[in-house]
Scaffold this motif. Structure first.
Motif, PDB file in Angstrom:
ATOM      1  N   ASN A   1       0.764  -1.195  -0.025  1.00  0.00           N
ATOM      2  CA  ASN A   1      -0.443   0.034   0.421  1.00  0.00           C
ATOM      3  C   ASN A   1       0.984   1.087  -0.407  1.00  0.00           C
ATOM      4  O   ASN A   1      -0.016   2.439   0.152  1.00  0.00           O
ATOM      5  CB  ASN A   1      -1.036  -0.083   0.796  1.00  0.00           C
ATOM      6  N   TYR A   2       1.952   0.999  -0.159  1.00  0.00           N
ATOM      7  CA  TYR A   2       2.725   2.397  -0.105  1.00  0.00           C
ATOM      8  C   TYR A   2       2.921   2.973  -1.202  1.00  0.00           C
ATOM      9  O   TYR A   2       3.720   2.271  -3.141  1.00  0.00           O
ATOM     10  CB  TYR A   2       4.385   2.341   0.354  1.00  0.00           C
ATOM     11  N   HIS A   3       2.964   4.474  -1.326  1.00  0.00           N
ATOM     12  CA  HIS A   3       2.251   5.203  -2.910  1.00  0.00           C
ATOM     13  C   HIS A   3       4.491   5.916  -3.220  1.00  0.00           C
ATOM     14  O   HIS A   3       4.117   7.147  -1.970  1.00  0.00           O
ATOM     15  CB  HIS A   3       1.757   6.005  -3.073  1.00  0.00           C
ATOM     16  N   PHE A   4       5.455   5.713  -3.635  1.00  0.00           N
ATOM     17  CA  PHE A   4       6.604   6.330  -3.537  1.00  0.00           C
ATOM     18  C   PHE A   4       6.684   7.760  -4.013  1.00  0.00           C
ATOM     19  O   PHE A   4       7.953   7.612  -3.870  1.00  0.00           O
ATOM     20  CB  PHE A   4       8.130   4.700  -4.119  1.00  0.00           C
ATOM     21  N   ASN A   5       5.517   7.730  -5.150  1.00  0.00           N
ATOM     22  CA  ASN A   5       5.647   9.474  -5.389  1.00  0.00           C
ATOM     23  C   ASN A   5       4.733  10.062  -4.781  1.00  0.00           C
ATOM     24  O   ASN A   5       4.622  11.174  -4.000  1.00  0.00           O
ATOM     25  CB  ASN A   5       4.660   9.466  -6.985  1.00  0.00           C
ATOM     26  N   LEU A   6       3.507   9.293  -3.720  1.00  0.00           N
ATOM     27  CA  LEU A   6       3.114  10.648  -3.073  1.00  0.00           C
ATOM     28  C   LEU A   6       3.820  10.467  -1.684  1.00  0.00           C
ATOM     29  O   LEU A   6       3.542  11.441  -0.711  1.00  0.00           O
ATOM     30  CB  LEU A   6       1.661  10.186  -2.480  1.00  0.00           C
ATOM     31  N   LEU A   7       4.662   8.701  -1.483  1.00  0.00           N
ATOM     32  CA  LEU A   7       5.073   8.800  -0.259  1.00  0.00           C
ATOM     33  C   LEU A   7       4.687   8.795   0.963  1.00  0.00           C
ATOM     34  O   LEU A   7       4.887   9.319   2.234  1.00  0.00           O
ATOM     35  CB  LEU A   7       6.219  10.084   0.381  1.00  0.00           C
ATOM     36  N   ARG A   8       2.962   8.699   0.765  1.00  0.00           N
ATOM     37  CA  ARG A   8       2.431   7.751   1.720  1.00  0.00           C
ATOM     38  C   ARG A   8       2.003   6.519   1.702  1.00  0.00           C
ATOM     39  O   ARG A   8       2.250   5.985   0.894  1.00  0.00           O
ATOM     40  CB  ARG A   8       1.609   8.880   1.979  1.00  0.00           C
ATOM     41  N   THR A   9       1.996   5.755   2.790  1.00  0.00           N
ATOM     42  CA  THR A   9       1.107   4.693   3.134  1.00  0.00           C
ATOM     43  C   THR A   9      -0.537   4.434   2.905  1.00  0.00           C
ATOM     44  O   THR A   9      -1.186   5.057   3.789  1.00  0.00           O
ATOM     45  CB  THR A   9       1.218   3.665   3.741  1.00  0.00           C
ATOM     46  N   LEU A  10      -1.872   4.108   1.711  1.00  0.00           N
ATOM     47  CA  LEU A  10      -2.925   4.036   1.528  1.00  0.00           C
ATOM     48  C   LEU A  10      -3.440   3.401   2.536  1.00  0.00           C
ATOM     49  O   LEU A  10      -2.651   1.773   3.218  1.00  0.00           O
ATOM     50  CB  LEU A  10      -3.405   3.590   0.277  1.00  0.00           C
ATOM     51  N   HIS A  11      -4.617   3.170   2.427  1.00  0.00           N
ATOM     52  CA  HIS A  11      -5.271   1.948   3.367  1.00  0.00           C
ATOM     53  C   HIS A  11      -5.709   0.767   2.764  1.00  0.00           C
ATOM     54  O   HIS A  11      -5.144   0.391   2.206  1.00  0.00           O
ATOM     55  CB  HIS A  11      -6.734   2.529   4.070  1.00  0.00           C
ATOM     56  N   ASP A  12      -5.109  -0.269   4.090  1.00  0.00           N
ATOM     57  CA  ASP A  12      -5.399  -1.438   3.137  1.00  0.00           C
ATOM     58  C   ASP A  12      -6.680  -1.648   3.665  1.00  0.00           C
ATOM     59  O   ASP A  12      -7.805  -1.302   3.892  1.00  0.00           O
ATOM     60  CB  ASP A  12      -5.372  -2.392   4.465  1.00  0.00           C
ATOM     61  N   GLY A  13      -7.071  -2.307   2.211  1.00  0.00           N
ATOM     62  CA  GLY A  13      -8.497  -2.344   1.901  1.00  0.00           C
ATOM     63  C   GLY A  13      -9.148  -2.135   0.277  1.00  0.00           C
ATOM     64  O   GLY A  13      -9.837  -1.809  -0.155  1.00  0.00           O
ATOM     65  N   ILE A  14      -8.023  -1.261  -0.040  1.00  0.00           N
ATOM     66  CA  ILE A  14      -8.306  -0.085  -2.146  1.00  0.00           C
ATOM     67  C   ILE A  14      -8.080  -1.300  -3.055  1.00  0.00           C
ATOM     68  O   ILE A  14      -6.904  -1.845  -2.435  1.00  0.00           O
ATOM     69  CB  ILE A  14      -7.997   1.039  -1.803  1.00  0.00           C
ATOM     70  N   HIS A  15      -9.274  -1.352  -3.262  1.00  0.00           N
ATOM     71  CA  HIS A  15      -8.333  -2.837  -4.734  1.00  0.00           C
ATOM     72  C   HIS A  15      -7.649  -1.655  -5.817  1.00  0.00           C
ATOM     73  O   HIS A  15      -8.157  -0.166  -6.101  1.00  0.00           O
ATOM     74  CB  HIS A  15      -9.705  -2.892  -5.013  1.00  0.00           C
ATOM     75  N   TYR A  16      -6.188  -1.710  -5.960  1.00  0.00           N
ATOM     76  CA  TYR A  16      -5.890  -1.957  -6.981  1.00  0.00           C
ATOM     77  C   TYR A  16      -5.756  -2.370  -8.523  1.00  0.00           C
ATOM     78  O   TYR A  16      -5.472  -4.021  -8.807  1.00  0.00           O
ATOM     79  CB  TYR A  16      -4.264  -1.841  -6.815  1.00  0.00           C
ATOM     80  N   TYR A  17      -5.179  -1.530  -9.795  1.00  0.00           N
ATOM     81  CA  TYR A  17      -5.879  -2.350 -11.038  1.00  0.00           C
ATOM     82  C   TYR A  17      -4.549  -1.274 -11.734  1.00  0.00           C
ATOM     83  O   TYR A  17      -4.410  -0.505 -12.258  1.00  0.00           O
ATOM     84  CB  TYR A  17      -7.470  -2.166 -11.346  1.00  0.00           C
ATOM     85  N   LYS A  18      -4.576  -2.413 -13.066  1.00  0.00           N
ATOM     86  CA  LYS A  18      -3.392  -1.618 -13.526  1.00  0.00           C
ATOM     87  C   LYS A  18      -4.901  -1.775 -15.079  1.00  0.00           C
ATOM     88  O   LYS A  18      -5.958  -1.994 -15.209  1.00  0.00           O
ATOM     89  CB  LYS A  18      -2.381  -2.428 -14.791  1.00  0.00           C
ATOM     90  N   VAL A  19      -3.879  -0.757 -15.715  1.00  0.00           N
ATOM     91  CA  VAL A  19      -5.270   0.147 -16.844  1.00  0.00           C
ATOM     92  C   VAL A  19      -5.832  -0.754 -17.719  1.00  0.00           C
ATOM     93  O   VAL A  19      -6.838  -1.120 -17.995  1.00  0.00           O
ATOM     94  CB  VAL A  19      -4.068   0.540 -18.407  1.00  0.00           C
ATOM     95  N   ASP A  20      -4.995  -2.115 -18.334  1.00  0.00           N
ATOM     96  CA  ASP A  20      -5.732  -3.098 -18.734  1.00  0.00           C
ATOM     97  C   ASP A  20      -6.866  -4.158 -17.722  1.00  0.00           C
ATOM     98  O   ASP A  20      -7.578  -5.126 -18.515  1.00  0.00           O
ATOM     99  CB  ASP A  20      -4.882  -4.337 -19.371  1.00  0.00           C
ATOM    100  N   GLN A  21      -7.072  -3.940 -16.719  1.00  0.00           N
ATOM    101  CA  GLN A  21      -8.394  -3.942 -15.851  1.00  0.00           C
ATOM    102  C   GLN A  21      -9.263  -3.569 -15.665  1.00  0.00           C
ATOM    103  O   GLN A  21     -10.166  -2.985 -14.582  1.00  0.00           O
ATOM    104  CB  GLN A  21      -7.666  -4.789 -14.137  1.00  0.00           C
TER     105      GLN A  21
END
Length: 346
Positions: free
Chosen positions: A46-66
């Motif tokens: 859940n770590y966003h290396f540009n935002l430099l913050r850890t996002l909440h556990d439970g968010i769903h992540y998708y790549k563009v082909d999804q």
């Protein structure tokens, strides 16, 4: 609760996952074609290396082909691409948004045309919607940095769109005890205001660079920075009138200008120019970063010059913008036109 799909996993879209998730919504974050590495890392921890913050556990992540899967059952779609992704979003994503689902954008900028017209992105998208589309497009603007939002700093923004009823629904979805939202139907005014601030943040930050080359006494040069801030607000207000926005929207331009000068890429470009670096050297220093300030300042200057050539405005109204344009596109060195800022009000 609602299902919100954010497309583009840049800093601001990713920061918006905090109020959305904390409000109990299902949050789906989709990477753009350039975001595969971001999504891979988010899936790990859940770590966003540009935002430099850890996002909440439970968010769903998708790549563009999804993205099609991520849009299924969505109640709201958020456009989180940079200005360089405007046409990609128009051509690839908008036709896929389910009918009746509103879209709200955090993308900032304007397009310029040969006749001097400037157009905000929501208007551009609306003009080019697929035949028969009834998509309603809204946008977010105001003084809000992504990292401060992620850290729950009190943030005050504006939502804009053609109708207030849907905006009120969107505000209910997004607003929290720390994310405060005003509503307006002045789409052109709000979007132009927060687009212009990037170019003028660059112009205001020139004073920060000049400070660094004016001796080692540590003097902050707050007078010169304040003067450039003041001139920026004046010119932005004139430009708001030019594009048909309400003068009331200058509050969002000024607030966003303040927060942008405090830090970020637009400040960095202005500071480096103030220190005497060329755009070639600045591009090397900031390699890989999207320089929205350069884009909007250049487009706005082209529009102003076209309107002045047609005799519709006096180019002397915009001395700071013209100086910034010369720095960016003609290789000139900083020589702020202070005398040209002076006016006589009778």
């Amino acid at each position: 609760m609602s299902t919100v799909t954010l497309i583009g996993s840049g800093q601001m879209a990713s920061a918006l996952t905090f109020p959305l998730y904390e409000n109990g919504h299902e949050v789906r974050l989709v990477g753009s074609p350039l975001d595969n590495e971001i999504i891979d890392r988010l899936r790990e921890d859940n770590y966003h290396f540009n935002l430099l913050r850890t996002l909440h556990d439970g968010i769903h992540y998708y790549k563009v082909d999804q993205v099609k899967e991520a849009l299924e059952g969505a109640d709201v779609v958020v456009c989180g691409v940079s200005s360089f992704g405007v046409d990609w979003f128009l051509n690839e994503i908008i036709p896929m948004i389910p009918e009746g689902v509103p879209m709200i954008s955090v993308t900032k900028g304007m397009l310029n045309f040969e006749d001097g017209r400037l157009q905000v992105y929501p208007e551009y998208w609306e003009e080019h919607l697929p035949e028969g589309s009834k998509l309603k497009i809204y946008a977010i603007g105001g003084p809000c940095t992504a990292r401060d939002l992620a850290d729950h700093d009190h943030s005050f923004v504006g939502f804009c769109g053609r109708d207030i009823e849907t905006q009120e629904m969107l505000r209910d979805i997004f607003s929290t005890s720390y994310y405060h939202i005003s509503l307006t139907t002045d789409v052109v005014g709000l979007e132009a205001a927060v687009a212009l601030k990037n170019g003028y943040a660059l112009g205001t930050a020139l004073a920060i660079g000049l400070k660094n080359i004016c001796g080692d006494d540590g003097v902050a040069h707050v007078n010169s920075k304040a003067a450039l801030f003041q001139q920026s607000v004046k010119e932005m207000d004139d430009l708001l009138e030019l594009v048909g926005g309400s003068h009331r929207m200058i509050m969002f331009a000024a607030g966003d200008l303040d927060v942008t000068v405090a830090g970020g890429r637009s400040r960095s470009v202005g500071q480096y120019l103030g220190e005497g670096l060329s755009m070639e050297e600045i591009n090397e220093k900031l390699a890989g970063q999207t320089l929205e300030a350069v884009v909007i300042a250049t487009r706005t200057a082209k529009a102003v010059k076209a309107l002045a050539k047609a005799g519709k405005i006096d180019i002397a109204q915009f001395p700071l913008l013209m100086h910034v344009d010369k720095l960016l596109n003609e290789g000139e060195k900083v020589n702020i036109p202070w005398k040209e800022f002076e006016t006589i009000e009778a």
